[in-house]
Every structure is written in C-alpha cells, then in structure tokens.
Motif scaffolding. Sequence first.
Motif, PDB file in Angstrom:
ATOM      1  N   THR A   5       0.975  -1.259  -0.133  1.00 24.84           N
ATOM      2  CA  THR A   5       0.119   0.016  -0.056  1.00 24.84           C
ATOM      3  C   THR A   5       0.761   1.148  -0.026  1.00 24.84           C
ATOM      4  OG1 THR A   5      -1.748  -1.091   1.205  1.00 24.84           O
ATOM      5  CG2 THR A   5      -1.776   1.286   1.119  1.00 24.84           C
ATOM      6  N   ARG A   8       2.313   1.818  -3.582  1.00 19.62           N
ATOM      7  CA  ARG A   8       1.047   2.433  -4.295  1.00 19.62           C
ATOM      8  C   ARG A   8       0.881   3.787  -4.096  1.00 19.62           C
ATOM      9  NH1 ARG A   8      -1.250  -2.458  -3.468  1.00 19.62           N
ATOM     10  NH2 ARG A   8      -2.687  -1.617  -1.734  1.00 19.62           N
ATOM     11  N   ARG A  54      -0.121   5.399 -11.759  1.00 20.43           N
ATOM     12  CA  ARG A  54       0.501   5.193 -10.631  1.00 20.43           C
ATOM     13  C   ARG A  54       0.556   6.335  -9.541  1.00 20.43           C
ATOM     14  NH1 ARG A  54       5.681   7.520 -10.688  1.00 20.43           N
ATOM     15  NH2 ARG A  54       6.238   8.878 -12.657  1.00 20.43           N
ATOM     16  N   GLN A  57      -3.771   6.914  -6.601  1.00 16.85           N
ATOM     17  CA  GLN A  57      -3.824   6.536  -5.245  1.00 16.85           C
ATOM     18  C   GLN A  57      -3.418   7.552  -4.299  1.00 16.85           C
ATOM     19  OE1 GLN A  57      -3.752   2.543  -3.858  1.00 16.85           O
ATOM     20  NE2 GLN A  57      -3.962   1.411  -5.762  1.00 16.85           N
TER      21      GLN A  57
END
Length: 330
Positions: A5, A8, A54, A57
């Motif tokens: 996470t 990301r 990319r 998030q």
Amino acid sequence: MSDATVRRVAPGLAVLAGGAVLARALSELIGVHELLVAIGLGVILANTLGVPERLEQGLNTHSIWLAAGIVLLGASLTLEAILETGAPVLLVLLATVVVTLTTVELLARNVAGISDRFGSLLAAGASICGVSAVVAVGTSVRASESQIAYAAGIVLLMDAVTLVVYPLVGSYLELPDIVFGVWAGVSMLSTGPVVAVGFAYSEAAGQWATITKLARNVLIGAVVLGYASYYARSDSNGSVTIRTLWETFPKFVVGFLVVVGLASLGAFSSTQQALISSVVDWLFLLAFVGLGTAIRTADLRRLGPGPVLVVMTALVVASVFSLAVALAVL
C-alpha cells in the motif's frame, strides 16, 4: 499499512508534498494566497501533463488531509470566544449568513441554471467558512470531486479579491475598528484572509474580525446537517431516518466539534495551538494540490462563468447588507 500500500500511495503523496512546498514558495514570491496557488498547481498538472495511474492513489488521499485539517481547525475555536461576540454582533452574523446563503441558492437555481448540489456547495462556502464548508457540505450531499474542487477554487478566487478590496473600502469610508472587524468577519469567505485583513487594518479590528469569523465557523455543523437532511429526503422520496442522516453526515465534523469542546476546556496551550495551526495550513496545502487535479478545464468551460458571477453577486450583496447593519447596531 502494508508495504504494498505504501508503494502504491508514495508516488502520489510525493507529488502532493512537492506541490505544497512549491505553492508556499510561489505564494510568498507572487503574493497570491497559498491555497489558491496549490489548487492552481493541481489544475496545471491535470490539464497539461495529466495524472498517470501510478499517482492516482496517492493524489486521492487529499480527502484524508482535508478531513484532518478541518478536525484540527477546531482547536482555534472556544465557546468563550463565541459568547464574547455579544448579541449585536451575533445578530449581524446570523442575518448576513441567511442573506448570503439565500442569495446564492436563489441565483444558482433560478438565474444561473446551476445544479442543486453544486449551488449548495457555493452557498455553504460563501455563507459560512469558505473551503471548509464546501468540503463538509460536498461530502454530506455526495457532490462530485470536480464540483467540490471548482467550488473551492471560486471561494479562493473571492478570497483573493476581498484581500485587496476590503482594506481599500475600509480606509476610504474610515470605518471604526469594531465595524470593520465585524464586517470582515461576517461577510468575507475564509478565516485566513479575514484575520489577515483585520489585523492589517488595526489590532482591535483584527481581534473583532477573528472572534466574529470563528463564531460564524461554528455554524458549519448546522448547515451540513441541514443540507444532509434535505438531500437525503430528496434522494429517498421524502423518507429520512437517523441512520440515513448519519451515513451522509461527514464524520470529521464530529471530530471538529469534539476538538472545539477540548479547546473550550483549555486543553491546548498557546504554543500547541500555534503548532496545530501550522499543521492545518500544511494539511490544506496537501489537500488542495490533490483537489486541483480533479478540475478539468473542459468541465469549467462547460459550466461557464455562471458560478463565479453567482458567488461574486452574493458577496457584494452580503458586504453591502452587513456593513449597513453593522453601522446601524454597533
């Protein structure tokens, strides 16, 4: 948070952080409010280079930073400060809020042809506490991110205008300190510009502007609840339950009210409040770089100048009304 996470989210967060630092530096260089610069940087990124997958998030965490900033904003409010404003000032405050909110809603729905939810965002931002109200109401009525970002951009644009216009008008009319402070506090849109303009006018004006604006900010809870109830009823064909209201109510407003309560009990020292204020500034900078990436120039062209003209008209009406009332009762 897992390592996957973090990987990301990290690229987008790095963009937000870099944009926040750049916004502050550019603000000092060109003399434009840093939040306006931040949202502008986000707009430029989204509409020139684009937003790679990319980064999405990390950029989408802007809602978290906004919520955190609003919660911590409560540390600058106390019930004692609200009571110190006195009955005449509260009268001017409440009357101006009603006039502003009503003006924006009527113009948006009946003149400019703006959608109901978007009009409500503009009304909340203009009448209560600027960007914070836009975000809180936007979340409670499930407005789109682009609507929230555009409404916030309009609020910041009006802030830039009032930072210049209010001191000029106050000096030209030779307004008494208390009148100028209250006038700025009840009619300007956002807290930062109100405080800046108030203390630029005089120490006394700054104190009155700050107290009045903070008292006005407290109304964010009532306005959010009112709009959440209205749209929940509209969406469910007239059926509104406590559960429905709770689901649409932004939970960070509860946190905001809790922090106000703690501040009222003296939980924060002046040093801690200064630190929290600095943290809030940076959280909002992060958030508005991200919010800016939700604005697409194609959408703005489709919406046209109507929303800007609606808010500007309401600001003029509120300014004239509140100044007249303040001169009469103070």
